[in-house]
Motif scaffolding. Sequence first.
Motif, PDB file in Angstrom:
ATOM      1  N   LEU A   8       0.824  -1.208   0.000  1.00  0.00           N
ATOM      2  CA  LEU A   8       0.000   0.000   0.000  1.00  0.00           C
ATOM      3  C   LEU A   8       0.860   1.260   0.000  1.00  0.00           C
ATOM      4  N   LEU A   9       2.007   1.185   0.594  1.00  0.00           N
ATOM      5  CA  LEU A   9       2.895   2.350   0.591  1.00  0.00           C
ATOM      6  C   LEU A   9       3.422   2.626  -0.813  1.00  0.00           C
ATOM      7  N   ARG A  10       3.635   1.572  -1.592  1.00  0.00           N
ATOM      8  CA  ARG A  10       4.136   1.742  -2.952  1.00  0.00           C
ATOM      9  C   ARG A  10       3.024   2.111  -3.928  1.00  0.00           C
ATOM     10  N   ALA A  11       1.778   2.027  -3.508  1.00  0.00           N
ATOM     11  CA  ALA A  11       0.661   2.285  -4.406  1.00  0.00           C
ATOM     12  C   ALA A  11       0.323   3.764  -4.521  1.00  0.00           C
ATOM     13  N   THR A  12       1.128   4.603  -3.954  1.00  0.00           N
ATOM     14  CA  THR A  12       0.844   6.033  -4.040  1.00  0.00           C
ATOM     15  C   THR A  12       1.003   6.501  -5.469  1.00  0.00           C
ATOM     16  N   VAL A  13       0.312   7.531  -5.807  1.00  0.00           N
ATOM     17  CA  VAL A  13       0.356   8.074  -7.154  1.00  0.00           C
ATOM     18  C   VAL A  13       1.695   8.765  -7.361  1.00  0.00           C
ATOM     19  N   ARG A  14       2.378   8.347  -8.407  1.00  0.00           N
ATOM     20  CA  ARG A  14       3.661   8.969  -8.727  1.00  0.00           C
ATOM     21  C   ARG A  14       3.430  10.032  -9.788  1.00  0.00           C
ATOM     22  N   PRO A  15       4.193  11.062  -9.746  1.00  0.00           N
ATOM     23  CA  PRO A  15       4.047  12.068 -10.798  1.00  0.00           C
ATOM     24  C   PRO A  15       4.423  11.453 -12.144  1.00  0.00           C
ATOM     25  N   THR A  16       3.599  11.677 -13.144  1.00  0.00           N
ATOM     26  CA  THR A  16       3.872  11.129 -14.467  1.00  0.00           C
ATOM     27  C   THR A  16       4.624  12.156 -15.303  1.00  0.00           C
ATOM     28  N   ASP A  17       5.223  11.666 -16.333  1.00  0.00           N
ATOM     29  CA  ASP A  17       5.947  12.540 -17.250  1.00  0.00           C
ATOM     30  C   ASP A  17       4.924  13.258 -18.124  1.00  0.00           C
ATOM     31  N   ARG A  18       4.839  14.552 -17.981  1.00  0.00           N
ATOM     32  CA  ARG A  18       3.861  15.322 -18.741  1.00  0.00           C
ATOM     33  C   ARG A  18       4.187  15.346 -20.229  1.00  0.00           C
ATOM     34  N   HIS A  19       5.423  15.064 -20.565  1.00  0.00           N
ATOM     35  CA  HIS A  19       5.853  15.137 -21.957  1.00  0.00           C
ATOM     36  C   HIS A  19       5.982  13.762 -22.604  1.00  0.00           C
ATOM     37  N   ALA A  20       5.469  12.743 -21.938  1.00  0.00           N
ATOM     38  CA  ALA A  20       5.628  11.378 -22.440  1.00  0.00           C
ATOM     39  C   ALA A  20       4.976  11.213 -23.806  1.00  0.00           C
ATOM     40  N   HIS A  21       3.814  11.803 -24.023  1.00  0.00           N
ATOM     41  CA  HIS A  21       3.156  11.629 -25.319  1.00  0.00           C
ATOM     42  C   HIS A  21       3.930  12.331 -26.431  1.00  0.00           C
ATOM     43  N   HIS A  22       4.573  13.443 -26.116  1.00  0.00           N
ATOM     44  CA  HIS A  22       5.406  14.104 -27.126  1.00  0.00           C
ATOM     45  C   HIS A  22       6.602  13.229 -27.478  1.00  0.00           C
ATOM     46  N   LYS A  23       7.185  12.640 -26.454  1.00  0.00           N
ATOM     47  CA  LYS A  23       8.355  11.792 -26.671  1.00  0.00           C
ATOM     48  C   LYS A  23       7.968  10.564 -27.502  1.00  0.00           C
ATOM     49  N   SER A  24       6.828   9.953 -27.184  1.00  0.00           N
ATOM     50  CA  SER A  24       6.414   8.770 -27.944  1.00  0.00           C
ATOM     51  C   SER A  24       6.086   9.144 -29.387  1.00  0.00           C
ATOM     52  N   ASP A  25       5.479  10.304 -29.616  1.00  0.00           N
ATOM     53  CA  ASP A  25       5.209  10.756 -30.989  1.00  0.00           C
ATOM     54  C   ASP A  25       6.506  10.987 -31.748  1.00  0.00           C
ATOM     55  N   HIS A  26       7.458  11.603 -31.075  1.00  0.00           N
ATOM     56  CA  HIS A  26       8.757  11.875 -31.699  1.00  0.00           C
ATOM     57  C   HIS A  26       9.468  10.565 -32.052  1.00  0.00           C
ATOM     58  N   LEU A  27       9.446   9.602 -31.127  1.00  0.00           N
ATOM     59  CA  LEU A  27      10.098   8.325 -31.401  1.00  0.00           C
ATOM     60  C   LEU A  27       9.392   7.579 -32.531  1.00  0.00           C
ATOM     61  N   ALA A  28       8.080   7.675 -32.598  1.00  0.00           N
ATOM     62  CA  ALA A  28       7.340   7.048 -33.696  1.00  0.00           C
ATOM     63  C   ALA A  28       7.712   7.692 -35.031  1.00  0.00           C
ATOM     64  N   ASP A  29       7.874   9.008 -35.033  1.00  0.00           N
ATOM     65  CA  ASP A  29       8.290   9.703 -36.257  1.00  0.00           C
ATOM     66  C   ASP A  29       9.690   9.267 -36.683  1.00  0.00           C
ATOM     67  N   LEU A  30      10.581   9.109 -35.710  1.00  0.00           N
ATOM     68  CA  LEU A  30      11.942   8.660 -36.030  1.00  0.00           C
ATOM     69  C   LEU A  30      11.933   7.241 -36.594  1.00  0.00           C
ATOM     70  N   ARG A  31      11.124   6.363 -35.994  1.00  0.00           N
ATOM     71  CA  ARG A  31      11.028   4.990 -36.506  1.00  0.00           C
ATOM     72  C   ARG A  31      10.498   4.976 -37.930  1.00  0.00           C
ATOM     73  N   GLU A  32       9.486   5.781 -38.196  1.00  0.00           N
ATOM     74  CA  GLU A  32       8.907   5.822 -39.538  1.00  0.00           C
ATOM     75  C   GLU A  32       9.920   6.381 -40.550  1.00  0.00           C
ATOM     76  N   ALA A  33      10.681   7.403 -40.154  1.00  0.00           N
ATOM     77  CA  ALA A  33      11.693   7.963 -41.049  1.00  0.00           C
ATOM     78  C   ALA A  33      12.783   6.931 -41.334  1.00  0.00           C
TER      79      ALA A  33
END
Length: 65
Positions: A8-33
């Motif tokens: 239960l102590l580990r189940a606390t909400v951790r701050p998420t990366d607000r830029h994760a979707h930008h990073k995943s979009d960028h990596l997808a663009d790099l893979r496609e290129a």
Amino acid sequence: MHGVNLDLLRATVRPTDRHAHHKSDHLADLREARRQHWLDRFARVRALFDQHRAPAPQPCPEQAP
């Protein structure tokens, strides 16, 4: 002493990366290129083989029925 569930102590909400979707979009663009780059390269090599392909054998006019 109180029993504490350590899970239960580990189940606390951790701050998420607000830029994760930008990073995943960028990596997808790099893979496609990168994929497109290799497809283009393969097409150029294939075109070279097509240029140097021997012509199809023609039937000899003397042997025609």
